[in-house]
Structure formats: structure tokens, C-alpha cells
Motif scaffolding. Structure first.
Motif, PDB file in Angstrom:
ATOM      1  N   LEU A 144      53.018  28.793 -18.291  1.00 17.21           N
ATOM      2  CA  LEU A 144      52.120  28.203 -19.289  1.00 17.21           C
ATOM      3  C   LEU A 144      51.068  29.209 -19.746  1.00 17.21           C
ATOM      4  O   LEU A 144      50.721  29.273 -20.933  1.00 17.21           O
TER       5      LEU A 144
ATOM      6  N   ILE B  35      56.917  21.377 -17.855  1.00 22.50           N
ATOM      7  CA  ILE B  35      55.523  21.515 -18.280  1.00 22.50           C
ATOM      8  C   ILE B  35      55.210  20.552 -19.414  1.00 22.50           C
ATOM      9  O   ILE B  35      54.191  19.855 -19.404  1.00 22.50           O
ATOM     10  N   PHE B  36      56.099  20.500 -20.404  1.00 21.29           N
ATOM     11  CA  PHE B  36      55.867  19.624 -21.554  1.00 21.29           C
ATOM     12  C   PHE B  36      55.788  18.167 -21.114  1.00 21.29           C
ATOM     13  O   PHE B  36      54.951  17.402 -21.613  1.00 21.29           O
TER      14      PHE B  36
ATOM     15  N   LEU C  41      52.430  17.538 -19.192  1.00 25.70           N
ATOM     16  CA  LEU C  41      51.245  17.554 -20.050  1.00 25.70           C
ATOM     17  C   LEU C  41      51.338  16.553 -21.193  1.00 25.70           C
ATOM     18  O   LEU C  41      50.393  16.413 -21.970  1.00 25.70           O
TER      19      LEU C  41
ATOM     20  N   VAL D 163      53.188  16.694 -23.951  1.00 29.18           N
ATOM     21  CA  VAL D 163      53.141  17.389 -25.238  1.00 29.18           C
ATOM     22  C   VAL D 163      54.566  17.589 -25.731  1.00 29.18           C
ATOM     23  O   VAL D 163      55.525  17.489 -24.972  1.00 29.18           O
TER      24      VAL D 163
ATOM     25  N   ARG E  54      55.079  23.896 -28.509  1.00 24.86           N
ATOM     26  CA  ARG E  54      54.388  25.039 -27.904  1.00 24.86           C
ATOM     27  C   ARG E  54      52.920  25.064 -28.332  1.00 24.86           C
ATOM     28  O   ARG E  54      52.044  25.452 -27.556  1.00 24.86           O
TER      29      ARG E  54
ATOM     30  N   ALA F 124      51.062  22.599 -26.227  1.00 21.82           N
ATOM     31  CA  ALA F 124      50.930  23.125 -24.865  1.00 21.82           C
ATOM     32  C   ALA F 124      49.860  24.216 -24.804  1.00 21.82           C
ATOM     33  O   ALA F 124      49.082  24.293 -23.849  1.00 21.82           O
TER      34      ALA F 124
END
Length: 346
Positions: free
Chosen positions: A166, A196-197, A200, A202, A205, A208
Motif C-alpha cells: 500500500l 487491501i481494497f 479498506l 475502496v 487505486r 486506496a
């Protein structure tokens, strides 16, 4: 390179178009009254620059912004900026926001960051010092802002490796570049990004990156990489002007006014008064650029044919604010050279 400028016809649009034509020798600037509607595929623009005032006049423009920002870099020009407003626009996928009071150099810097795949934040946003608010009609709704402001529990679920991924994503690295820097497969990076997406909440990119900008763990990781010397200055400066110099050519003389620093890509440079030689991967001219008097402290001569990236003062300041690795690298470099000078004088 093709740039599309959208906004109401008039002096402001004509003035920005004139500036954009100075961005690069081969740039073509096209203008439209608004962003809504189809964009020509022959060829599609490399980047869109949008007058943010249009967002308060039409909901269709805001929807068009969200749609086009998913397809290409989009930079919004704002009369003023506030942190919550920038959060909303970045969450929409915008690659950069520039205040209309900014200089041409800052606009060009935002374009370079956006075209490189990064996200450009106004200085007030980076400093945590919001100024006058943007009209409420272009602000994201609280629910929308919440999507780009994940809670602490989501942060905690990310592993140290995912935080590294990230942190690099937030600096504008592509999947391939992240894989190279972390010495792993590109497929592994994609897997990390999927996790990660989801964590979070989201979908892009840009979202993020906006979330990462507010995460202390990400900032700590970026600083740790810089302290460990894991800074790719060549990548950070890839969009800066490249110049060639002949052997024996003087870059600058002691006492000259300082307006840029240099990154050596090829060749060797001698700092005459100090008897120091600097090779590929070295930075020079940074002390004069940041000193109160802005004067060169030594004469620099190309010992061999050299190829260098030149970074003007405005771009150096922008990088200092936007790239923690660059800022820490410069700090360590300046302190090290001042200490070496003191030892020589002693």
C-alpha cells in the motif's frame, strides 16, 4: 501528448490552455465546455484537466468526472481546497487537485504525478492545514467520504507486507514496479491489492492512495524504507528533464545563484574545491537550493560525458512535500555533506 481541458469558455480557460501548451514540446491541448458526453477516441487524451467550478453547476459533470477518472488521469482545478473536499474528489478517482492560486510549476508537477500513475495533493492537504472551503455542491456526501476513510479496525487487519504494498501504491508505483521493489511476483502483488481494497472498502487505486495518505502505518513504512536506503531516485525523477553534458563542462560555479539540483544518471562529476567525485545515482546542488542565500557552495565540473536529470526549485519543493522518501534522503544527504565539510575544515 494530448491534454483535454474542460470548463466554461472565457479568459480563465484560454489562460490555462496557454500554460498547458508550455508543458511539453509535443503537447496538444483540446478544449470543451464540459466533461459530460462522449470523448473522441482519435486519439483519447492522455490526461484531463477540469475546471472544478463546473462541478457546482451540473450533477452530470460530477457523474462524468467519476466515469472518466476510471479511464484516464484527471486533474481538477479548484478555487480553494479543504481536506474533506479533496478526500471526496480523490475517492471519486481523481488523480490530482490543484488550487487556482498555485503556480504553473505546481500545475505541471501535478500533471507529471498524474501521468506517472500517482495522486497529487495540494500542499494545504499534505500539511493538514485546510483553507477556505470549496462550494458544498462539489463536496462528497458523508457516506461517500466514509468509503475513503476506513476505520482503524480495517487498518489493523492489514499485514506488514500489505502495508508495504500500500505504501508503494500510494507513491504511484505500478504493480510491476511494486513487485520489483519487493522482490516478489506481480501476481502476488495483485493478490495483496485485492485484500487491501476489501479491507479498506475502496474500489480504485486513487481511493486506496487517499486512504493511505491518512494511515500512520503507511507513513512509518515509507520513512523506514528511506532510512534503510531503499529509495529509487531514478524512478522519482523519471519525468524530470534529462540533459547531456560534455566532459569538462561546468555545471555551476561556487557563489552562483542556485535554481535546480541534479541527479547523475551516467558519468562522473567533480566538485572542484572539495576534491570529491560523484558518479551515477548521486545528487548534487541540493545545499545551494535549500540554503537561505540560495548560492552554490562549490564548483561542479563534468569529469566525463554525463547524462543528468535536472530538478527545478519548485519541483524539488513539491517532491519534498509529496515524497517522504525523497525528503528524508535529501535531509540525510545535506547533513552528511555538512558534517564532511566540517571535518575537512577541522
Amino acid at each position: 501528448m494530448k491534454l483535454l481541458l474542460t470548463g466554461p469558455a472565457g479568459l480563465f480557460r484560454e489562460g490555462v490552455a496557454s500554460l498547458l501548451r508550455l508543458y511539453a514540446a509535443d503537447v496538444e491541448v483540446c478544449m470543451r465546455d464540459g466533461l459530460a458526453g462522449s470523448i473522441s477516441d482519435d486519439p483519447k487524451p492522455d490526461c484531463i484537466v477540469m475546471d472544478g467550478d463546473a462541478l457546482r453547476q451540473s450533477a452530470a459533470e460530477h457523474e462524468a468526472l467519476r466515469e472518466q477518472a476510471r479511464a484516464m488521469p484527471l486533474v481538477v482545478l479548484l478555487g480553494a481546497a479543504q481536506k474533506a473536499d479533496i478526500d471526496g474528489l480523490i475517492a471519486d478517482g481523481v488523480a490530482g487537485c490543484v488550487e487556482k492560486s498555485a503556480s504553473a510549476d505546481m500545475l505541471f508537477g501535478a500533471l507529471r504525478v498524474a501521468l506517472a500513475g500517482g495522486v497529487y495533493f495540494p500542499r494545504a492537504f499534505l500539511a493538514g492545514n485546510p483553507v477556505a472551503p470549496v462550494p458544498s455542491s462539489i463536496r462528497a456526501t458523508p457516506a461517500h467520504r466514509g468509503e475513503a476513510s476506513p476505520n482503524a479496525d480495517a487498518h489493523a487487519r492489514l499485514t506488514p507486507r500489505q502495508i508495504e504494498v500500500l505504501a508503494l501504491l500510494a507513491r504511484g508505483r505500478s504493480n510491476k514496479m511494486i513487485a520489483r521493489e519487493l522482490d516478489c511476483a506481480e501476481a502476488t502483488v495483485k493478490t495483496h491489492l485485492t485484500t487491501i481494497f476489501k479491507a479498506l472498502n475502496v474500489a480504485s487505486r486513487g481511493e486506496a492512495s487517499a486512504a493511505a495518505a491518512r494511515m500512520e502505518r503507511v507513513r512509518e513504512t515509507q520513512v523506514a524504507r528511506a532510512i534503510d536506503g531503499q529509495v529509487s531516485l531514478g524512478r522519482l525523477l523519471a519525468n524530470m528533464e534529462s540533459q547531456r553534458f560534455r566532459a569538462g563542462e561546468v555545471l555551476f560555479r561556487k557563489g552562483d545563484a542556485s535554481g535546480e539540483l541534479f541527479y547523475v544518471e551516467k558519468g562522473t562529476v567533480t566538485l572542484s574545491e572539495l576534491g570529491i567525485e560523484l558518479g551515477a545515482g548521486s545528487v548534487l546542488g541540493e545545499i545551494g537550493l535549500f540554503s537561505p542565500g540560495h548560492r552554490r557552495t562549490s564548483t561542479a565540473v563534468c569529469k566525463t560525458e554525463c547524462e543528468m536529470r535536472t530538478v527545478c526549485a519548485a519541483d524539488a519543493i513539491r517532491l519534498y512535500y509529496q515524497e517522504p522518501e525523497f525528503a528524508l534522503h535529501l535531509l540525510r544527504l545535506i547533513v552528511g555533506r555538512l558534517q564532511a565539510d566540517k571535518l575537512r575544515e577541522g
